[in-house]
Design a protein around this motif. Sequence first.
Motif, PDB file in Angstrom:
ATOM      1  N   ALA A 409       0.791  -1.276  -0.038  1.00 44.91           N
ATOM      2  CA  ALA A 409      -0.005   0.103   0.116  1.00 44.91           C
ATOM      3  C   ALA A 409       0.842   1.061   0.032  1.00 44.91           C
ATOM      4  CB  ALA A 409      -0.932  -0.085   1.348  1.00 44.91           C
ATOM      5  N   GLY A 410       0.664   2.021  -0.777  1.00 43.18           N
ATOM      6  CA  GLY A 410       1.675   3.245  -1.113  1.00 43.18           C
ATOM      7  C   GLY A 410       0.777   4.690  -1.405  1.00 43.18           C
ATOM      8  N   ARG A 411       1.296   5.315  -2.224  1.00 42.03           N
ATOM      9  CA  ARG A 411       0.789   6.659  -2.685  1.00 42.03           C
ATOM     10  C   ARG A 411      -0.787   6.639  -3.057  1.00 42.03           C
ATOM     11  NH1 ARG A 411       3.773  10.193  -7.103  1.00 42.03           N
ATOM     12  NH2 ARG A 411       5.662   9.336  -5.628  1.00 42.03           N
ATOM     13  N   LYS A 412      -0.914   5.692  -3.727  1.00 41.57           N
ATOM     14  CA  LYS A 412      -2.163   5.659  -4.500  1.00 41.57           C
ATOM     15  C   LYS A 412      -3.164   5.246  -3.451  1.00 41.57           C
ATOM     16  CE  LYS A 412      -4.902   2.711  -7.769  1.00 41.57           C
ATOM     17  NZ  LYS A 412      -4.874   1.364  -8.599  1.00 41.57           N
ATOM     18  N   GLU A 413      -3.049   4.239  -2.681  1.00 41.51           N
ATOM     19  CA  GLU A 413      -3.791   3.818  -1.623  1.00 41.51           C
ATOM     20  C   GLU A 413      -4.099   5.282  -0.470  1.00 41.51           C
ATOM     21  OE1 GLU A 413      -2.723   0.215  -3.497  1.00 41.51           O
ATOM     22  OE2 GLU A 413      -1.456   2.103  -2.601  1.00 41.51           O
ATOM     23  N   LEU A 414      -2.976   5.882  -0.023  1.00 43.45           N
ATOM     24  CA  LEU A 414      -3.143   7.039   0.575  1.00 43.45           C
ATOM     25  C   LEU A 414      -4.103   8.112  -0.073  1.00 43.45           C
ATOM     26  CD1 LEU A 414       0.747   7.094   2.099  1.00 43.45           C
ATOM     27  CD2 LEU A 414      -1.712   7.125   3.569  1.00 43.45           C
ATOM     28  N   ALA A 415      -3.605   8.286  -1.148  1.00 39.60           N
ATOM     29  CA  ALA A 415      -4.544   9.279  -1.883  1.00 39.60           C
ATOM     30  C   ALA A 415      -5.937   9.130  -1.888  1.00 39.60           C
ATOM     31  CB  ALA A 415      -3.900   9.667  -3.469  1.00 39.60           C
ATOM     32  N   GLY A 416      -6.210   7.932  -2.207  1.00 40.62           N
ATOM     33  CA  GLY A 416      -7.659   7.566  -2.092  1.00 40.62           C
ATOM     34  C   GLY A 416      -8.312   7.332  -0.724  1.00 40.62           C
ATOM     35  N   VAL A 452       8.401  29.476   1.981  1.00 40.32           N
ATOM     36  CA  VAL A 452       7.804  28.357   2.601  1.00 40.32           C
ATOM     37  C   VAL A 452       7.489  27.215   1.807  1.00 40.32           C
ATOM     38  CG1 VAL A 452       6.413  27.296   4.707  1.00 40.32           C
ATOM     39  CG2 VAL A 452       7.358  29.888   4.635  1.00 40.32           C
ATOM     40  N   PHE A 453       7.940  26.075   1.870  1.00 35.51           N
ATOM     41  CA  PHE A 453       7.227  24.896   1.604  1.00 35.51           C
ATOM     42  C   PHE A 453       6.556  24.006   2.484  1.00 35.51           C
ATOM     43  CE2 PHE A 453       7.607  20.407   0.317  1.00 35.51           C
ATOM     44  CZ  PHE A 453       6.808  20.319  -0.880  1.00 35.51           C
ATOM     45  N   GLU A 454       5.301  23.651   2.341  1.00 39.38           N
ATOM     46  CA  GLU A 454       4.554  22.552   2.957  1.00 39.38           C
ATOM     47  C   GLU A 454       4.604  21.397   2.471  1.00 39.38           C
ATOM     48  OE1 GLU A 454       0.789  22.339   6.037  1.00 39.38           O
ATOM     49  OE2 GLU A 454       0.614  23.906   4.405  1.00 39.38           O
ATOM     50  N   ALA A 455       4.772  20.485   3.110  1.00 37.81           N
ATOM     51  CA  ALA A 455       4.610  19.003   2.441  1.00 37.81           C
ATOM     52  C   ALA A 455       3.456  18.372   3.409  1.00 37.81           C
ATOM     53  CB  ALA A 455       5.877  18.157   2.985  1.00 37.81           C
ATOM     54  N   GLY A 456       2.392  17.734   2.497  1.00 39.52           N
ATOM     55  CA  GLY A 456       1.445  17.206   2.763  1.00 39.52           C
ATOM     56  C   GLY A 456       0.304  18.117   3.709  1.00 39.52           C
ATOM     57  N   CYS A 457       0.059  19.193   2.923  1.00 42.89           N
ATOM     58  CA  CYS A 457      -0.859  20.284   3.477  1.00 42.89           C
ATOM     59  C   CYS A 457      -2.117  19.782   4.064  1.00 42.89           C
ATOM     60  CB  CYS A 457      -0.972  21.508   2.733  1.00 42.89           C
ATOM     61  SG  CYS A 457      -2.031  21.064   1.056  1.00 42.89           S
ATOM     62  N   GLY A 458      -2.826  18.586   3.606  1.00 41.96           N
ATOM     63  CA  GLY A 458      -3.996  18.063   3.813  1.00 41.96           C
ATOM     64  C   GLY A 458      -5.121  19.204   3.608  1.00 41.96           C
ATOM     65  N   SER A 459      -6.034  19.450   4.674  1.00 47.50           N
ATOM     66  CA  SER A 459      -7.222  20.469   4.449  1.00 47.50           C
ATOM     67  C   SER A 459      -6.751  21.547   4.397  1.00 47.50           C
ATOM     68  CB  SER A 459      -8.204  20.014   5.497  1.00 47.50           C
ATOM     69  OG  SER A 459      -7.593  20.429   6.583  1.00 47.50           O
ATOM     70  N   ASP A 480       0.435  18.267  -1.845  1.00 47.36           N
ATOM     71  CA  ASP A 480      -0.400  17.045  -1.177  1.00 47.36           C
ATOM     72  C   ASP A 480      -0.707  16.048  -2.309  1.00 47.36           C
ATOM     73  OD1 ASP A 480      -1.841  16.731   1.802  1.00 47.36           O
ATOM     74  OD2 ASP A 480      -2.624  15.445   0.302  1.00 47.36           O
ATOM     75  N   ILE A 481      -0.791  14.699  -1.819  1.00 48.94           N
ATOM     76  CA  ILE A 481      -1.346  13.960  -3.141  1.00 48.94           C
ATOM     77  C   ILE A 481      -2.571  13.570  -3.254  1.00 48.94           C
ATOM     78  CG2 ILE A 481       1.016  12.639  -2.877  1.00 48.94           C
ATOM     79  CD1 ILE A 481      -0.392  10.477  -1.126  1.00 48.94           C
ATOM     80  N   SER A 482      -3.501  14.200  -2.374  1.00 43.28           N
ATOM     81  CA  SER A 482      -5.040  13.939  -2.265  1.00 43.28           C
ATOM     82  C   SER A 482      -5.718  15.280  -3.004  1.00 43.28           C
ATOM     83  CB  SER A 482      -5.481  13.666  -0.904  1.00 43.28           C
ATOM     84  OG  SER A 482      -6.845  13.954  -0.884  1.00 43.28           O
ATOM     85  N   GLN A 506       1.025  16.901  -5.929  1.00 41.22           N
ATOM     86  CA  GLN A 506       2.230  15.887  -6.273  1.00 41.22           C
ATOM     87  C   GLN A 506       2.768  15.451  -5.134  1.00 41.22           C
ATOM     88  OE1 GLN A 506       4.684  18.284  -8.992  1.00 41.22           O
ATOM     89  NE2 GLN A 506       6.122  16.367  -9.365  1.00 41.22           N
ATOM     90  N   ASP A 507       3.663  14.511  -5.198  1.00 41.33           N
ATOM     91  CA  ASP A 507       4.516  14.181  -4.207  1.00 41.33           C
ATOM     92  C   ASP A 507       5.393  15.225  -3.614  1.00 41.33           C
ATOM     93  OD1 ASP A 507       5.653  11.585  -2.466  1.00 41.33           O
ATOM     94  OD2 ASP A 507       7.296  12.608  -3.441  1.00 41.33           O
ATOM     95  N   ALA A 508       5.417  15.308  -2.019  1.00 39.88           N
ATOM     96  CA  ALA A 508       6.334  16.226  -1.818  1.00 39.88           C
ATOM     97  C   ALA A 508       7.911  16.217  -1.937  1.00 39.88           C
ATOM     98  CB  ALA A 508       6.183  16.281  -0.294  1.00 39.88           C
ATOM     99  N   VAL A 509       8.282  14.841  -2.008  1.00 38.72           N
ATOM    100  CA  VAL A 509       9.847  14.880  -2.081  1.00 38.72           C
ATOM    101  C   VAL A 509      10.101  15.107  -3.596  1.00 38.72           C
ATOM    102  CG1 VAL A 509      11.824  13.114  -2.283  1.00 38.72           C
ATOM    103  CG2 VAL A 509      10.147  13.067  -0.600  1.00 38.72           C
TER     104      VAL A 509
END
Length: 681
Positions: A409-416, A452-459, A480-482, A506-509
Amino acid sequence: MDLVFFFREDSMRGDDFFLKMATHPPLTKLHPQVTDFLKTYLQGEKAIPFGTQWVINTQFPPWPGRAFDNLADHFLRDNGRRLYSVTLAVTNRCPFRCWHCYNAGRSPADVPLAALKRLAARIQDLGAVMVTLTGGEPLLRKDLAEICRGFDDRSCITVGTTGWQLTKKRARDLRASGVFAVGISLDSADRSEHNGMRGRKDAFDIALKGLETAREAGLYPYVVSVGTREFLERERFMAFMHFVKEAGALEVHLLEPCAAGRLAGRREVTLTNVGLQLIRDYQREIARREDLPVLSTFTYLEGRDAFGCGAGLTHLYIDGSGELCPCNLVPLSFGNVTREPLEAILERMGRHFVRPRQACVGRTIAPHAGHGPFPVPPGDSERICGDHLPQNHALPRFFRIRKRSLETAGRKELAGAYNRVHSTYDDAWVAVAGKAVRDLVRRLRLKGSERVFEAGCGSGFGTALLAERLRGGGRVTAADISAGMLGQARRRIAALGVDRADFILQDAVEVLSRMDAIDLVFTTWVLGYIELAPFFEAASRALKPGGRLALVVHRENSPRREFEIFSELVARDPLVLTKRVAFDFPRDGAHLRDVVQQSGLEVSDLREGSAVFRYRTARDVLNHMLESGAGTVFYDALDGKVRDRLTGEFLSILGRRNGRRKTFEVRHDYLACIATKRGRC
């Protein structure tokens, strides 16, 4: 220590020990098919407590510990040549004359201390989990403790000896130098027989005294025995097991005789298939008996249904003069580590030893290795392997399983997962977990002009806090990937009426790898789903000198109670998971500090905390786990045929463990960290 009590009360069957381990990282990170293999394998083992750890046997590192984590990493990754075990003879010299000695006739020249310490570092870099320092007689080296100090705790270090000159002081020095175990050679409970087999009239007394001295120094004491046909006769074998138990040994490591060294050409000493099966039967029987020490055998470990023979690939033997061979029992040298780089020798060997084998290489090679002198030189070794070592062969079961255990389980599953919960995420998660984000932003004391760069900003909760403070020309780029979460974030920023944030799906890295001269890399409640080391390395490259990294991250295995219940259910039958689900959360503050600082960042502020959610029912807890995102990934990975049943069991166990308390507390332990890139702006 009362050894009778030790075995009767504290030993644990291997399958029960598996259930104990399987609820904790790193085993929770394994692919379910690999986990199922390990569960089955451990049915033929047992475990005993030693100090603060548990020991399966001396073919595995004790658990828990860094070396065991290294072992689990081997289970996770199939990346070509990676060492598991190394037998390193620190000298070929020996005052004994053992009947079976595989090292007989080798050069008496010793590898210098400095070269051995360099070799130790390289062996560990290649992944070695188990390292046995032997000989000859290793205690002939007065600098043995210093050699041991060349290894760190990524490897479990044992010393194999006759017991000769193992004084109390030397035993204490070995323990202080990081040695875990000492294996004493002992082939018989009869004094005269053992003395005759070892070529000294005092060998038996030396061995028993060595066991006592090792135990008193806090070293794990075990014996190493050679299983001849006569030795394996049931009455004699069981009498020996009881004898060594009374002598203080916690384990018998049983070797097969091999037609190598002093036994070169004597194929009649090797065991038949009947003898090999007898060893496997003994191993399984003793694994279920509480009145006898541990029995460990290569016959079981290296069987075709287990890990097979890794000679020349996952296992190496380096003799006392530096000759590198595939195994102790394969007297073929592929080069000398004192005369050429280790990598060059391994490359030469790697042309012939490509994949683990189902059967012992020593048995295949022994008839063609001649009668000495040993080891056979590199050119002849390559010729013998080319002529007699098959290259097309089946893999042992473990490696077949690991090769096909790829689905993760990786990026696809997390995004979903986050796309499904984005509309309820703030109520389910940010309402409580947001406090740690506010505290982190406050401690940063931003000037307002930062890039500033924010990785995985969510909501967008953290994005909004940052944007509100960037009133001096600063700007935040949030990834964010979602898509669902990014939609929530954009609406949040629009409601604030500020135009200081840009969003990237997009992926943060990947985004960080294109950026430079960043003032601040910011991320909260996301790392762990993003692998730590690659992220910190990308952040370090993107930050300008003096730039900062600020983060909040879950601790590993948190929330502990809920995660352990889930892990217990999976451990009963690992195949209820259809794919591997594993994240990379830090174990504790020391672990986080170490990984951050390895990337070139200096930690200036590191704190621990907990976000505590309170609910009325167990079902509310489950909903919280699913609505906060990542829990859905675990839930979705369950086999649909058993998901409802496991859900009911989870709720039932959680209710029982909560007892009579009126509310359920879900405690998410976290670490908050601020680090600075070294150098001046």
